[in-house]
Design a protein around this motif. Structure first.
Motif, PDB file in Angstrom:
ATOM      1  N   PHE A 284       6.258   4.583   1.354  1.00 29.79           N
ATOM      2  CA  PHE A 284       6.315   3.119   1.321  1.00 29.79           C
ATOM      3  C   PHE A 284       5.561   2.484   2.488  1.00 29.79           C
ATOM      4  O   PHE A 284       4.877   1.470   2.322  1.00 29.79           O
ATOM      5  CB  PHE A 284       7.780   2.665   1.329  1.00 29.79           C
ATOM      6  N   ASP A 285       5.662   3.082   3.665  1.00 30.26           N
ATOM      7  CA  ASP A 285       5.039   2.509   4.860  1.00 30.26           C
ATOM      8  C   ASP A 285       3.516   2.514   4.788  1.00 30.26           C
ATOM      9  O   ASP A 285       2.856   1.802   5.562  1.00 30.26           O
ATOM     10  CB  ASP A 285       5.490   3.271   6.105  1.00 30.26           C
ATOM     11  N   GLU A 286       2.954   3.306   3.884  1.00 28.73           N
ATOM     12  CA  GLU A 286       1.499   3.335   3.741  1.00 28.73           C
ATOM     13  C   GLU A 286       0.978   2.202   2.866  1.00 28.73           C
ATOM     14  O   GLU A 286      -0.226   1.934   2.839  1.00 28.73           O
ATOM     15  CB  GLU A 286       1.053   4.675   3.135  1.00 28.73           C
ATOM     16  N   LEU A 287       1.874   1.537   2.142  1.00 31.31           N
ATOM     17  CA  LEU A 287       1.449   0.535   1.165  1.00 31.31           C
ATOM     18  C   LEU A 287       1.202  -0.829   1.797  1.00 31.31           C
ATOM     19  O   LEU A 287       2.023  -1.321   2.575  1.00 31.31           O
ATOM     20  CB  LEU A 287       2.499   0.398   0.060  1.00 31.31           C
ATOM     21  N   ASP A 288       0.091  -1.450   1.427  1.00 26.18           N
ATOM     22  CA  ASP A 288      -0.196  -2.821   1.818  1.00 26.18           C
ATOM     23  C   ASP A 288       0.014  -3.796   0.663  1.00 26.18           C
ATOM     24  O   ASP A 288      -0.213  -5.002   0.813  1.00 26.18           O
ATOM     25  CB  ASP A 288      -1.645  -2.941   2.315  1.00 26.18           C
ATOM     26  N   ALA A 289       0.408  -3.265  -0.493  1.00 24.86           N
ATOM     27  CA  ALA A 289       0.666  -4.090  -1.678  1.00 24.86           C
ATOM     28  C   ALA A 289       1.590  -3.313  -2.605  1.00 24.86           C
ATOM     29  O   ALA A 289       1.666  -2.085  -2.522  1.00 24.86           O
ATOM     30  CB  ALA A 289      -0.640  -4.425  -2.395  1.00 24.86           C
ATOM     31  N   PRO A 290       2.308  -4.003  -3.483  1.00 26.69           N
ATOM     32  CA  PRO A 290       3.172  -3.292  -4.423  1.00 26.69           C
ATOM     33  C   PRO A 290       2.365  -2.384  -5.355  1.00 26.69           C
ATOM     34  O   PRO A 290       1.200  -2.663  -5.656  1.00 26.69           O
ATOM     35  CB  PRO A 290       3.834  -4.423  -5.229  1.00 26.69           C
ATOM     36  N   VAL A 291       2.998  -1.302  -5.803  1.00 27.81           N
ATOM     37  CA  VAL A 291       2.381  -0.433  -6.805  1.00 27.81           C
ATOM     38  C   VAL A 291       2.301  -1.191  -8.134  1.00 27.81           C
ATOM     39  O   VAL A 291       3.265  -1.818  -8.558  1.00 27.81           O
ATOM     40  CB  VAL A 291       3.197   0.858  -6.993  1.00 27.81           C
ATOM     41  N   VAL A 292       1.152  -1.134  -8.786  1.00 24.01           N
ATOM     42  CA  VAL A 292       0.961  -1.799 -10.072  1.00 24.01           C
ATOM     43  C   VAL A 292       0.771  -0.732 -11.145  1.00 24.01           C
ATOM     44  O   VAL A 292       0.051   0.251 -10.940  1.00 24.01           O
ATOM     45  CB  VAL A 292      -0.259  -2.744 -10.037  1.00 24.01           C
TER      46      VAL A 292
END
Length: 326
Positions: A284-292
Motif C-alpha cells: 500500500f505504501d508504494e501506491l500514489d493512486a488507488p488500484v483501478v
C-alpha cells in the motif's frame, strides 16, 4: 543462435502436445472431437495419426465423464490431457475438478498425485453468445489444489503446456479462442515456462498494467496510445493466475507507484479483485493512486456483434483507466 520457428497459437499448442507425447508414453489425449476431427480449433490435429487410437481418443459429449476419467487415469499413473471444448461447460466438470482432482494430494497425505491437464478455450469476440464466451478462470483459481495458467503468446502456449504436462498436480490450461490464429516465434529447445512466473511484456516507469491472456495485446496497444502523450506504461503478463507472481508485480509497482489490473472476465469478484486486495495489503505504501480494475460488466456476454463490442474490454477502456490513475 535462436532456433525459434514462427507458429500460430494453436500450432504451438499442437507442437507442445506432440513433443510431450513423444517424450513420455504415459501422456494421453482425449475429449470431444479431439481425435478424428482434430479438435474444434484444430489444436489436436494429426495426433491420432501419429500416436494412434490408444493414446488419442474421442469421447461422448459428457464433460463430467471426461474430467472424471482424467482424474482416474492420472491417479493410475497416466498423464491425461483433456479438452473441454468451451470453458462455459467446465461447469459440468466441477465435481471431478473441485472435489476429486484438487483434493487428492491433501486427502491421501501426499501419497497420491493427479498429473492431469484440462485444456479449455475461453473468451469472446466470436459472437458466440452467453453460453460459449465466458471467462471462468476466477472460479478455478479459488480452489486450493488447482493451478491455472493462461498464455498470451505462441511461445508461452508451448512453454506452459510442457510445464503443465510435467506438473504432478492438476493444471487448468486456459486458451483464448481469439488468439488461436496469432503468430509468434516459438523455440521448442528452451526449458518449459515456469508456472507462477510472470513476464514483463513492456517496460515503463509511470504506471503498471497487470493482465493476462487476450488483454495483454490490448494493454500493449493502450501503452502505445499513452506513449504518444509522453506516458511510460509497463505491461506485466501474468501467464499464471494461480499461483500468480507477486514478486514481479510488486517490484513493478515499486518503480511506477500506480497500477491498473485488466482482464476480459467479469470485473466483480474476479482475478483483478484478488490482485488489487493483495496489493492493498502488501504494498500500500508504494501506491500514489488507488488500484483501478478493468473488466467486463456484470451481465452475460451478448450475442449481437454490436453489443459484444460494447461489452468487451478494449484498448480505449484500458487507456482511459490509465489516465484515471495518472
Amino acid at each position: 543462435m535462436s532456433s525459434a520457428v514462427e507458429m500460430k497459437y494453436f500450432q504451438a499448442a499442437n507442437a507442445a502436445l506432440s513433443d510431450a507425447m513423444r517424450a513420455d508414453n504415459d501422456v494421453i489425449v482425449f475429449g470431444e472431437d479431439v481425435a478424428e476431427a482434430g479438435g474444434s480449433f484444430k489444436v489436436t490435429r494429426g495426433l491420432l495419426e501419429t500416436f494412434g487410437a490408444k493414446r488419442v481418443r474421442d469421447t461422448p459429449i459428457s464433460e463430467a465423464t471426461i474430467t472424471a476419467m482424467a482424474v482416474g487415469a492420472a491417479m493410475s499413473g497416466l498423464k491425461p490431457v483433456v479438452e473441454i471444448m468451451f470453458m462455459d461447460f467446465v461447469t459440468l466438470s466441477m465435481d471431478a475438478l473441485v472435489n476429486q482432482a484438487a483434493k487428492a494430494r491433501f486427502m491421501f497425505g501426499g501419497r497420491s498425485h493427479v498429473p492431469m491437464v484440462l485444456r479449455t478455450p475461453h473468451g469472446g469476440g466470436l459472437n458466440a453468445g452467453p453460453q460459449h464466451s465466458q471467462c471462468l478462470e476466477a472460479w478455478l483459481a479459488h480452489v486450493p489444489g488447482l493451478k491455472v495458467v493462461c498464455p498470451s503468446t505462441p511461445a508461452d502456449v508451448y512453454g506452459l503446456m510442457r510445464a503443465a504436462i510435467n506438473d504432478p498436480d492438476p493444471v487448468i490450461f486456459v486458451e483464448h479462442k481469439a488468439l488461436y490464429g496469432v503468430k509468434g516465434p516459438v523455440d521448442t529447445s528452451l526449458s518449459p515456462v515456469a508456472i507462477g512466473k510472470a513476464r514483463i511484456a513492456r517496460e515503463g516507469s509511470d504506471v503498471t498494467i497487470v493482465t493476462y491472456g487476450a488483454t495483454v495485446s490490448m494493454s500493449l496497444f493502450a501503452a502505445e496510445m499513452l506513449a504518444k502523450d509522453g506516458r511510460s506504461v509497463e505491461v506485466i503478463d501474468l501467464r499464471s493466475i494461480q499461483p500468480w507472481d507477486r514478486e514481479t508485480v510488486y517490484a513493478s509497482i515499486a518503480r511506477t507507484h500506480r497500477v491498473v489490473v485488466v482482464h476480459e472476465a467479469v470485473q466483480a469478484f474476479g482475478v483483478g479483485a484478488e490482485i488489487a486486495a493483495r496489493i492493498g495489503e502488501d504494498v500500500f505504501d508504494e501506491l500514489d493512486a488507488p488500484v483501478v480494475r478493468v473488466g467486463a460488466p456484470f451481465m452475460p456476454v451478448p450475442f449481437a456483434k454490436s453489443l459484444e463490442a460494447v461489452y468487451q474490454v478494449n484498448a480505449t477502456r484500458i487507456a482511459d483507466a490509465i489516465r484515471t490513475v495518472l
